[in-house]
Design a protein around this motif. Structure first.
Motif, PDB file in Angstrom:
ATOM      1  N   GLU A 382       0.835  -1.198   0.000  1.00 29.47           N
ATOM      2  CA  GLU A 382       0.000   0.000   0.000  1.00 29.47           C
ATOM      3  C   GLU A 382       0.868   1.246   0.000  1.00 29.47           C
ATOM      4  OE1 GLU A 382      -3.486   1.804   2.808  1.00 29.47           O
ATOM      5  OE2 GLU A 382      -3.327  -0.386   2.572  1.00 29.47           O
ATOM      6  N   ARG A 383       1.860   1.252   0.915  1.00 30.62           N
ATOM      7  CA  ARG A 383       2.754   2.403   0.978  1.00 30.62           C
ATOM      8  C   ARG A 383       4.135   1.894   1.363  1.00 30.62           C
ATOM      9  NH1 ARG A 383       2.580   7.584   0.590  1.00 30.62           N
ATOM     10  NH2 ARG A 383       4.196   8.773   1.649  1.00 30.62           N
ATOM     11  N   GLY A 384       5.135   2.239   0.544  1.00 28.55           N
ATOM     12  CA  GLY A 384       6.475   1.755   0.852  1.00 28.55           C
ATOM     13  C   GLY A 384       7.489   2.281  -0.135  1.00 28.55           C
ATOM     14  N   LEU A 385       8.653   1.639  -0.128  1.00 22.70           N
ATOM     15  CA  LEU A 385       9.752   2.079  -0.985  1.00 22.70           C
ATOM     16  C   LEU A 385      10.117   0.942  -1.939  1.00 22.70           C
ATOM     17  CD1 LEU A 385      11.805   4.609  -1.009  1.00 22.70           C
ATOM     18  CD2 LEU A 385      13.429   2.950  -0.066  1.00 22.70           C
ATOM     19  N   TYR A 386      10.360   1.284  -3.197  1.00 23.56           N
ATOM     20  CA  TYR A 386      10.843   0.313  -4.187  1.00 23.56           C
ATOM     21  C   TYR A 386      12.265   0.727  -4.539  1.00 23.56           C
ATOM     22  CZ  TYR A 386      11.019  -2.329  -8.620  1.00 23.56           C
ATOM     23  OH  TYR A 386      11.352  -3.179  -9.643  1.00 23.56           O
ATOM     24  N   ALA A 387      13.250  -0.054  -4.089  1.00 24.26           N
ATOM     25  CA  ALA A 387      14.664   0.312  -4.281  1.00 24.26           C
ATOM     26  C   ALA A 387      15.292  -0.653  -5.271  1.00 24.26           C
ATOM     27  CB  ALA A 387      15.397   0.278  -2.948  1.00 24.26           C
ATOM     28  N   VAL A 388      15.822  -0.122  -6.373  1.00 25.93           N
ATOM     29  CA  VAL A 388      16.301  -1.006  -7.438  1.00 25.93           C
ATOM     30  C   VAL A 388      17.800  -0.909  -7.719  1.00 25.93           C
ATOM     31  CG1 VAL A 388      14.104  -1.276  -8.591  1.00 25.93           C
ATOM     32  CG2 VAL A 388      15.496   0.696  -9.145  1.00 25.93           C
ATOM     33  N   ASN A 389      18.436   0.178  -7.289  1.00 29.94           N
ATOM     34  CA  ASN A 389      19.880   0.296  -7.491  1.00 29.94           C
ATOM     35  C   ASN A 389      20.533   0.768  -6.215  1.00 29.94           C
ATOM     36  OD1 ASN A 389      21.404  -0.231  -9.993  1.00 29.94           O
ATOM     37  ND2 ASN A 389      19.655   0.832 -10.912  1.00 29.94           N
ATOM     38  N   PHE A 390      21.747   0.285  -5.998  1.00 31.13           N
ATOM     39  CA  PHE A 390      22.433   0.598  -4.755  1.00 31.13           C
ATOM     40  C   PHE A 390      23.877   1.002  -4.986  1.00 31.13           C
ATOM     41  CE2 PHE A 390      18.787  -1.514  -3.116  1.00 31.13           C
ATOM     42  CZ  PHE A 390      18.592  -0.955  -1.864  1.00 31.13           C
ATOM     43  N   GLY A 391      24.421   1.769  -4.039  1.00 29.17           N
ATOM     44  CA  GLY A 391      25.868   2.001  -3.971  1.00 29.17           C
ATOM     45  C   GLY A 391      26.427   0.952  -3.032  1.00 29.17           C
ATOM     46  N   GLY A 392      27.266   1.354  -2.105  1.00 27.11           N
ATOM     47  CA  GLY A 392      27.908   0.388  -1.220  1.00 27.11           C
ATOM     48  C   GLY A 392      27.098   0.058   0.011  1.00 27.11           C
ATOM     49  N   GLY A 393      27.644  -0.818   0.836  1.00 30.04           N
ATOM     50  CA  GLY A 393      27.036  -1.173   2.103  1.00 30.04           C
ATOM     51  C   GLY A 393      28.110  -1.472   3.126  1.00 30.04           C
ATOM     52  N   GLN A 394      27.687  -1.707   4.359  1.00 21.99           N
ATOM     53  CA  GLN A 394      28.632  -2.034   5.427  1.00 21.99           C
ATOM     54  C   GLN A 394      27.888  -2.755   6.538  1.00 21.99           C
ATOM     55  OE1 GLN A 394      30.769   1.395   6.961  1.00 21.99           O
ATOM     56  NE2 GLN A 394      31.971   0.166   8.365  1.00 21.99           N
ATOM     57  N   VAL A 395      28.614  -3.549   7.318  1.00 18.50           N
ATOM     58  CA  VAL A 395      27.965  -4.248   8.423  1.00 18.50           C
ATOM     59  C   VAL A 395      28.855  -4.230   9.651  1.00 18.50           C
ATOM     60  CG1 VAL A 395      28.892  -6.495   7.683  1.00 18.50           C
ATOM     61  CG2 VAL A 395      26.843  -6.438   9.121  1.00 18.50           C
ATOM     62  N   ASP A 396      28.231  -4.169  10.830  1.00 12.70           N
ATOM     63  CA  ASP A 396      28.906  -4.421  12.105  1.00 12.70           C
ATOM     64  C   ASP A 396      28.522  -5.850  12.457  1.00 12.70           C
ATOM     65  OD1 ASP A 396      29.347  -4.835  14.829  1.00 12.70           O
ATOM     66  OD2 ASP A 396      28.927  -2.760  15.370  1.00 12.70           O
ATOM     67  N   ILE A 397      29.433  -6.798  12.217  1.00 13.96           N
ATOM     68  CA  ILE A 397      29.048  -8.208  12.336  1.00 13.96           C
ATOM     69  C   ILE A 397      28.714  -8.600  13.772  1.00 13.96           C
ATOM     70  CG2 ILE A 397      30.193  -9.180  10.278  1.00 13.96           C
ATOM     71  CD1 ILE A 397      32.028  -9.914  13.189  1.00 13.96           C
ATOM     72  N   THR A 398      29.170  -7.832  14.750  1.00 11.83           N
ATOM     73  CA  THR A 398      28.929  -8.195  16.151  1.00 11.83           C
ATOM     74  C   THR A 398      27.528  -7.794  16.606  1.00 11.83           C
ATOM     75  OG1 THR A 398      31.277  -8.000  16.605  1.00 11.83           O
ATOM     76  CG2 THR A 398      29.810  -7.941  18.500  1.00 11.83           C
ATOM     77  N   SER A 399      27.136  -6.558  16.293  1.00 12.75           N
ATOM     78  CA  SER A 399      25.772  -6.136  16.655  1.00 12.75           C
ATOM     79  C   SER A 399      24.783  -6.606  15.584  1.00 12.75           C
ATOM     80  CB  SER A 399      25.693  -4.618  16.798  1.00 12.75           C
ATOM     81  OG  SER A 399      25.822  -3.996  15.532  1.00 12.75           O
ATOM     82  N   GLY A 400      25.283  -6.937  14.394  1.00 14.04           N
ATOM     83  CA  GLY A 400      24.432  -7.399  13.302  1.00 14.04           C
ATOM     84  C   GLY A 400      23.825  -6.278  12.477  1.00 14.04           C
ATOM     85  N   LYS A 401      24.058  -5.020  12.890  1.00 19.98           N
ATOM     86  CA  LYS A 401      23.448  -3.906  12.143  1.00 19.98           C
ATOM     87  C   LYS A 401      24.164  -3.711  10.815  1.00 19.98           C
ATOM     88  CE  LYS A 401      21.110  -3.383  15.861  1.00 19.98           C
ATOM     89  NZ  LYS A 401      20.520  -4.706  16.113  1.00 19.98           N
ATOM     90  N   PHE A 402      23.388  -3.538   9.748  1.00 24.63           N
ATOM     91  CA  PHE A 402      23.990  -3.365   8.425  1.00 24.63           C
ATOM     92  C   PHE A 402      23.289  -2.227   7.701  1.00 24.63           C
ATOM     93  CE2 PHE A 402      20.684  -4.732   5.525  1.00 24.63           C
ATOM     94  CZ  PHE A 402      19.806  -5.372   6.390  1.00 24.63           C
TER      95      PHE A 402
END
Lengths: 481, 451
Positions: A382-402
């Motif tokens: 109904e309402r949201g985001l459609y994301a089709v292309n990305f740049g980079g990413g990163q993760v903190d593997i200990t807290s799991g946040k990415f």
């Protein structure tokens, strides 16, 4: 064709230095002589070039040669490492002497008999640098410039880069591993800047793989990058500020699979799990995703940027199931961490070069197709985001946040894709993001061959992929509250 | 381990050897027909040790050589590099560069730096302080560093290790205008990364020290304890509701914001019109209390250099004076593209100093009053063409100047031009561990996205 890459590697790396199998034995014996559990010698020769265009002309290009041998000694959990950029026996023995200093006491290890890894051919052992003449490379870049400018008068800058390497490696381990590989890698990228009514936006597109330059000419791939870069930039000219907050996000197929690389892949690398520092540590057999999700890491895909015949420890690559129907199945292993965790290596021991230590790394990481029509997935929101292309990413593997940063995204309103929004970072929690996947599309795609992964300061080429995915809740980092 | 100790601390090669190589490369370029050329030869050595949970994890000896050349045939150019110093490799490398130059297009702006800008004096900036670090000593220091973290609090339950590294290098640059210069440098560091755990989960954090002279490093115990404190204070992190609030950037992150400013005023971004700060020379970019100075000759400075990577003399200047943009960051090529003169920034800036304000951390929290103190950022969501900024963040929620609870899994977003203009206070809690020295920055308003 199944090329004898070991013979090719010997020819390029050992013969010019006058080194034979006896010398490899001697260097490894020198390592083990100090009561080290094991070790390996990694020889490498990398030839690279890059050509770049701006202002409609190729004005810059460079060529580089890098070669050397890295020597690693392992004693329990300890690793000693030294290397030399000269491939000659004295330097090899000096490096072995330095590396073995790690072991003051330890196992009683014997050299195993060489066992050459079986021949594999996930890609041809070609030299991409010579697959086009210099004139043809220049012409290709000029054509892309013209193609981009032809798309739209608002294009003000076009930058094109063409780069390739031929990487020849040979690894000899005290465990008897003996493997060689010749790894081509080519990449083409187009970046444009468009300008309209005082506003500027940028768009980038490209691709590549373990291929020769001819691949870019097939099916007009290269021209497609130029058109795609312009399309992206123009979309962003019309973008409105992105929303801020937690909402339903539909991720497009292909490169948005960077989600899996950051949220899942890194957290499943063997070193973090052996040490218990990952948010996924000790969770094998647990449910970490909805049953719609099966995620694999597959180093065997033909000609792919993240593929390898053997990893940098001589282990053949494989397709490793990480998550099967929502349940955590396995980790990505190199030899050191596999041994310490008492499991088999998975062919994921990779290193940036002879001057770096191998680490468990991803190859091509993707989520398998489901059975939803992508249009049906978008229509369900109904309402949201459609994301089709990305740049980079990163993760903190200990807290799991990415995080991963969208570069092309749209609002979904009442089941329809409406206006484009500015780039925004999406943030989530790795161990539970896939528990929020409610629909999986039938349109699995792999990315175009542009990914580079960084870990501990080492960069290696990787691939990602996925079908269209619906994530019920992800946090979108826009500015509109 | 005596052999290894010799290997780790052996001296750098004599600079004359590298100068001779540079001269040989330039001579070879001339022989092969180049009208001008420039070359750099480098050598570096390092020892690094990591100790995890009290045991040695890695002991690495690094030794790297490099040789790079750019040749010009009139206004066309080509570059090549190798790690091989043998005469035949030099010939081949120059030949590769020349082969490329035959195919590249003439560029009227291409070429060496103008001769009158090349450095003639080479002040000794005190950048070389070799540390005869043995493997044993390195292991002991790394162990001490990690132990200080592990013993600080029982909730520190795991570790990614303590590490020590010592690096020494020598780079000689020369060009066919007759310039030849170079100097040895050292860089030593201590790192510690540990994991705190409670019923709510695990949190990781780290701390480090870096200096030209090992005697200027923080002690291993101080580094370890700070890493542990930083991991502990993240325990119990929650999310925030989406809202607009003032944001205080910790000094180690404030440096990154200034880094985005520098990237946006670099010549390459400007002549490509790929910056949100086009044509702003002489215009206010920051509030009037912000001054940013470049001081390339600070003794033992981590970004100090007597000349830049094309031999141009570096000099003191103000990049931003009372909020107004006073200069760009240019090398010879981008300067010619813009019709300007090089600012001696080929290869980057040399010690940028954001003039500290009067307040320390406690007072900054009071001035923040109610808002977000950001201590960590995640991801690369910065668009220098548009200035749009959106990154993952973690830190602390502050109410009435008091820290209430740690937060994570949120983003902060805004527009860099507004963020720079919206700086309310510059702190005096300067982080000097890099090429940009900056205190905390308090920003009036950003969007926080969370629940």
């Amino acid at each position: 064709m199944t090329a004898d890459t070991l013979a090719l590697a010997c020819q390029q790396l050992l013969v010019p230095a006058g080194l034979g199998e006896d010398d490899l034995h001697r260097a490894l014996s020198c390592l083990l002589g100090h009561a080290v559990d094991g070790g390996d010698l990694y020889f490498q020769l990398r030839r690279a070039e890059s050509w770049s265009l701006e202002d409609g002309q190729v004005k810059d290009a460079s060529h580089a040669i890098q070669q050397g041998v890295g020597v690693r000694a392992i004693s329990g959990e300890k690793t000693g490492f030294a290397y030399s950029d000269e491939i000659v026996l004295p330097a090899l023995l000096e490096a072995a002497t330095a590396a073995r200093a790690i072991a003051r006491h330890g196992g009683d290890s014997r050299l195993q008999v060489w066992q050459a890894t079986q021949r594999l051919a996930r890609y041809q052992p070609l030299d991409p640098l010579v697959t086009l003449s210099a004139e043809a490379k220049v012409r290709l870049l000029e054509r892309l410039d013209a193609e981009a400018r032809r798309q739209d008068p608002r294009v003000t800058q076009v930058m094109v880069s063409l780069a390739a390497t031929q990487d020849t490696m040979l690894v000899a381990g005290s465990d008897g591993a003996l493997a060689g590989d010749v790894r081509p890698l080519a990449r083409l990228n187009v970046t444009v800047i468009v300008e309209h009514a005082g506003r500027r936006e940028q768009g980038s597109a490209g691709g590549g793989g373990r291929i020769g330059y001819g691949w870019f000419l097939d099916e007009d791939r290269a021209l497609g990058y130029a058109r795609e870069a312009v399309r992206l930039a123009l979309v962003n000219l019309d973008a409105v500020p992105a929303p801020a907050g937690t909402m339903t996000v539909v991720l497009g197929p292909g490169w948005p699979g960077i989600l899996l690389h950051e949220a899942i892949g890194h957290g499943l690398e063997g070193d973090f799990n052996r040490k218990g520092t990952s948010a996924f540590s000790g969770r094998i057999g647990e449910r970490v995703a909805t049953p719609l999700c099966t995620v694999v890491d597959d180093g065997t895909l033909a000609d792919r940027r993240g593929s390898l015949n053997v990893d940098d420890e001589g282990t053949p690559t494989q397709c490793t199931t990480l998550i099967e129907r929502g349940v955590l199945k396995g980790y990505l292993q190199d030899k050191l961490n596999a041994r310490l965790m008492n499991v088999a290596p998975t062919g994921n021991g990779r290193r940036e070069s002879y001057a770096h230590l191998p680490l468990p790394r991803m190859t091509n990481t993707y989520l398998l197709a489901g059975d939803h029509d992508p249009a049906e997935i978008i229509a369900s929101v109904e309402r949201g985001l459609y994301a089709v292309n990305f740049g980079g990413g990163q993760v903190d593997i200990t807290s799991g946040k990415f995080v991963f940063s969208a570069s092309e995204a749209y609002l979904i309103e009442n089941g329809r894709v409406t206006c484009p929004v500015k780039g925004a970072t999406l943030i989530g929690n790795g161990p539970d993001v896939l528990t929020k996947v409610s629909m999986v599309g039938s349109d699995l795609q792999l990315d175009a061959g542009v990914g580079t992964c960084g870990k501990d300061g080492q960069s290696v080429p990787v691939g990602v992929g996925q079908p269209t995915l619906k994530v019920e809740a992800l946090t979108v980092g826009g500015t509109q509250t | 381990m005596s052999e290894a100790i010799i290997h780790a601390t052996a001296p750098l090669p004599a600079r004359e050897q590298l100068e001779t190589l540079v001269a040989d490369i330039l001579a070879e370029a001339r022989i092969q027909g180049a009208t001008s050329a420039e070359a750099a030869v480098s050598f570096s050595r390092a020892l690094s040790v990591t100790v995890r949970l009290g045991e040695v994890e890695t002991l690495e000896y690094h030794r790297q050589r490099g040789l790079g050349v750019t040749v010009y045939f009139g206004q066309t150019r080509g570059s090549a590099s190798t790690a091989d110093w043998r005469p035949e490799a030099i010939r081949d490398t120059v030949r590769s560069a020349c082969a490329i130059a035959r195919h590249t297009a003439a560029d009227p702006c291409a070429g060496l730096a103008d001769p009158d800008r090349l450095a003639r004096e080479f002040p000794d900036l005190d950048l070389y302080h070799p540390w005869p670090l043995s493997a044993e000593e390195g292991i002991e220091l790394a162990r001490e560093c990690e132990a200080a973290a592990l013993t600080l609090d029982p909730r520190i339950r795991n570790s990614e290790g303590g590490s020590v590294s010592s690096h020494a290098g020598l780079v000689i640059y020369g060009n066919s205008h007759g310039f030849c210069g170079g100097y040895p440098t050292t860089r030593h560091s201590l790192n510690c990364s540990v994991i705190a755990q409670d019923d709510g989960g695990m949190q990781r954090n780290h701390w480090y020290a870096v200096a030209r002279d090992r005697n200027e490093l923080e002690t291993p115990v101080a580094v370890g304890r700070e890493a542990a404190r930083r991991a502990l204070r993240r325990l119990g992190s929650r999310r925030l509701e989406t809202r607009q609030v003032p944001v205080l950037f910790a000094p180690e992150l404030a440096r990154g914001l200034i880094g985005h400013f520098v990237a946006a005023i670099r010549g390459g971004a400007l002549y490509r019109k790929a910056s949100f700060l086009l044509d702003r020379l002489g215009a206010p970019v920051f509030p009037p209390f912000v001054t940013i100075r470049e001081r390339p000759h600070l003794p033992r400075g981590l970004a100090s250099a007597p000349f830049d990577s094309e031999g141009v003399a570096t000099a003191d200047r103000d990049l931003v004076g009372e909020g107004v943009l006073q200069g760009y960051v240019l090398d010879s090529y981008s300067a010619r593209r813009l019709g300007m003169a090089t600012t001696g920034n080929a290869g980057g800036t040399h010690n940028l100093i954001v003039e500290p304000g009067p307040f320390g951390h406690e007072e900054l929290l009071r001035q923040l009053d109610t808002g977000l103190w950001v201590t960590e950022l995640l991801g690369h969501g910065v668009n220098l063409v548009t200035g749009d900024y959106s990154r993952g963040a973690a830190g602390f929620w502050v109410e009435k100047g008091e820290i209430r609870f740690p937060v994570h899994e949120i983003t902060i977003a805004g527009h860099l031009a507004d963020m720079f203009q919206g700086i309310a206070v510059v702190g005096n809690d300067v982080d000097a561990r890099g090429g940009i020295r900056c205190g905390s920055l308090l920003l009036e308003r950003m969007t926080v996205a969370g629940e």
